[in-house]
Design an enzyme around this catalytic site. Sequence first.
Site, PDB file in Angstrom:
ATOM      1  N   GLY B  35       0.806  -1.217   0.000  1.00 62.98           N
ATOM      2  CA  GLY B  35       0.000   0.000   0.000  1.00 62.98           C
ATOM      3  C   GLY B  35       0.835   1.261   0.000  1.00 62.98           C
ATOM      4  N   HIS B  41       4.188   1.665  -8.212  1.00 66.14           N
ATOM      5  CA  HIS B  41       3.113   0.666  -8.219  1.00 66.14           C
ATOM      6  C   HIS B  41       2.232   0.822  -9.455  1.00 66.14           C
ATOM      7  CE1 HIS B  41       3.828   1.242  -3.730  1.00 66.14           C
ATOM      8  NE2 HIS B  41       4.043  -0.046  -3.883  1.00 66.14           N
ATOM      9  N   GLU B 152      11.939  -3.719  -9.920  1.00 64.89           N
ATOM     10  CA  GLU B 152      13.369  -4.004  -9.780  1.00 64.89           C
ATOM     11  C   GLU B 152      13.998  -3.181  -8.663  1.00 64.89           C
ATOM     12  OE1 GLU B 152      14.577  -5.606 -14.208  1.00 64.89           O
ATOM     13  OE2 GLU B 152      14.924  -3.479 -13.768  1.00 64.89           O
ATOM     14  N   ASP B 154      13.315  -3.349  -5.593  1.00 67.88           N
ATOM     15  CA  ASP B 154      13.646  -4.366  -4.594  1.00 67.88           C
ATOM     16  C   ASP B 154      14.263  -5.544  -5.334  1.00 67.88           C
ATOM     17  OD1 ASP B 154      12.561  -2.901  -2.336  1.00 67.88           O
ATOM     18  OD2 ASP B 154      10.611  -3.290  -3.223  1.00 67.88           O
ATOM     19  N   SER B 190       7.437   3.993  -0.851  1.00 70.62           N
ATOM     20  CA  SER B 190       6.456   4.439   0.146  1.00 70.62           C
ATOM     21  C   SER B 190       7.167   5.073   1.332  1.00 70.62           C
ATOM     22  CB  SER B 190       5.611   3.259   0.625  1.00 70.62           C
ATOM     23  OG  SER B 190       5.025   2.608  -0.481  1.00 70.62           O
TER      24      SER B 190
END
EC number: 6.3.2.1
Lengths: 288, 288
Positions: B35, B41, B152, B154, B190
């Site tokens: 979230g 995202h 990518e 992460d 985030s």
Amino acid sequence: MNQTIVQCDAIQSLRDYLQPLRREGKRIGFVPTMGYLHAGHASLVSRAKQECDVVVLSIFVNPLQFGPNEDFSRYPRDLQRDKEIAAQAGVSVLFTPSVEEMYPQKILTTVSVAQVTEPLCGRSRPGHFDGVATVVSKLFHIVGPDAAYFGEKDAQQLAVIEQMVTDLSMPVTIVPCPIVREQDGLAMSSRNVYLSAEERDQALVLSQSLQKAREAIEIGETSAATIRDGIVRMIEAKPLAVIDYVEVMEYPALKTVETLESGQRICVALAVAFGKTRLLDNLIMRIS
Amino acid sequence: MNQTIVQCDAIQSLRDYLQPLRREGKRIGFVPTMGYLHAGHASLVSRAKQECDVVVLSIFVNPLQFGPNEDFSRYPRDLQRDKEIAAQAGVSVLFTPSVEEMYPQKILTTVSVAQVTEPLCGRSRPGHFDGVATVVSKLFHIVGPDAAYFGEKDAQQLAVIEQMVTDLSMPVTIVPCPIVREQDGLAMSSRNVYLSAEERDQALVLSQSLQKAREAIEIGETSAATIRDGIVRMIEAKPLAVIDYVEVMEYPALKTVETLESGQRICVALAVAFGKTRLLDNLIMRIS
């Protein structure tokens, strides 16, 4: 009555075969085995046939679940005989991958279940249930079954699989099936073939001692220690028997029980070696 | 253009919604998130929309992947805003389970990946990737996607998921998607919301140092130590920066590299804290 059976060695060919059936809405039942099939396996297939449109049976002797000094290399194998038994029992698809097909590179991923894997066979066979959970998880991903059928003979394995499926929300129903026994009471096992005539004869004490335990519980015995001691005494009277464990546990949580309580579901579980052959048997019952 | 979005809090209601779509042969794309959605995202959703008929986005801040002193409780959450961004981006189904829905009892099953989880964030955050692999495995079983989309940014997480999917033959295609950056180069995250103005300003050194590394590699630098030292020097010039790691590794195997070789795919990966905020950035490239 024999029926035609499809055999797939490759993961992709199995998927290609099952995909259109799944699309048509056919219900897929799955019986994972290590082969050397017997009437216990046939009973799983038979149950699967009652509930599903397509029954997949896998034969894979999974190296991950054998310890370094265990019987991986000498585990009994007879594919031709297995195919006949599978066809006879009503298997639609036989999945027979090689070790290279299942593990083309060293597998780095492990599925582990805590707690229920700690007592019983988990204590005697470190790493065994990691190997089981990992391969069953992989087989579920390959087959994509609606339901999978496991024998209660491997009661702890069943508890481990149920825990894994619940924890990881695997979209499969696990169906436990009762132990199938030889006429004289010996629980069916592929490993029974290892037994000498004398070992096999003495091994009848396993089912006999569990039967005595059941009778004692049914007439009101509530002490786990007394139940356990009765079994141990009977088994120790057999000179070839070497006890690994005899335990009375809550099932499927596999926590030790001291006093049986009404409504409790218990498992009296035992593992006993006769010569080089380690046999399992158990009694799962609800206390009335 | 906004579109209607279906929201499911319960595993069963999500399954009930997706099952008929799957039967019709619709291709299901899946974007798992924690979230507090951003343009990174949205780019995953956009890619999923290109390739799939139905795009499921999950929002679940997974406690299993946070260490005891990490930011689980203060991780940013804003469901209303997330719903708008998701609808805008083209998500069809939003899956927003509670912790109780995902883990109604203590979860006893862990999916662990060896080797690729050992360096980098695996060293700084013990248990983190077990939590990631376990929840992603569970989410895959719940959603049953044909394809799943991961950033990518992460990079190690992506390598871990790819290894897990391959090892366990999960029937899903993993689609890696490039890092999305703010105009000034800061990789979208985030956690950027945690940064003070001063920290955010100094954090630009991450993308700048990776850009310098890319240029050095492109004009022929082959020493991993030299590349690493150049980055470290740039970052250490920023007073608020505390380096966790700067590493040059083969990708996705995540093995240390000393000399870059032609054809090799590498990842220059870094984790740097600014105040309480730990940021990741990386450069994945093939050596020409």
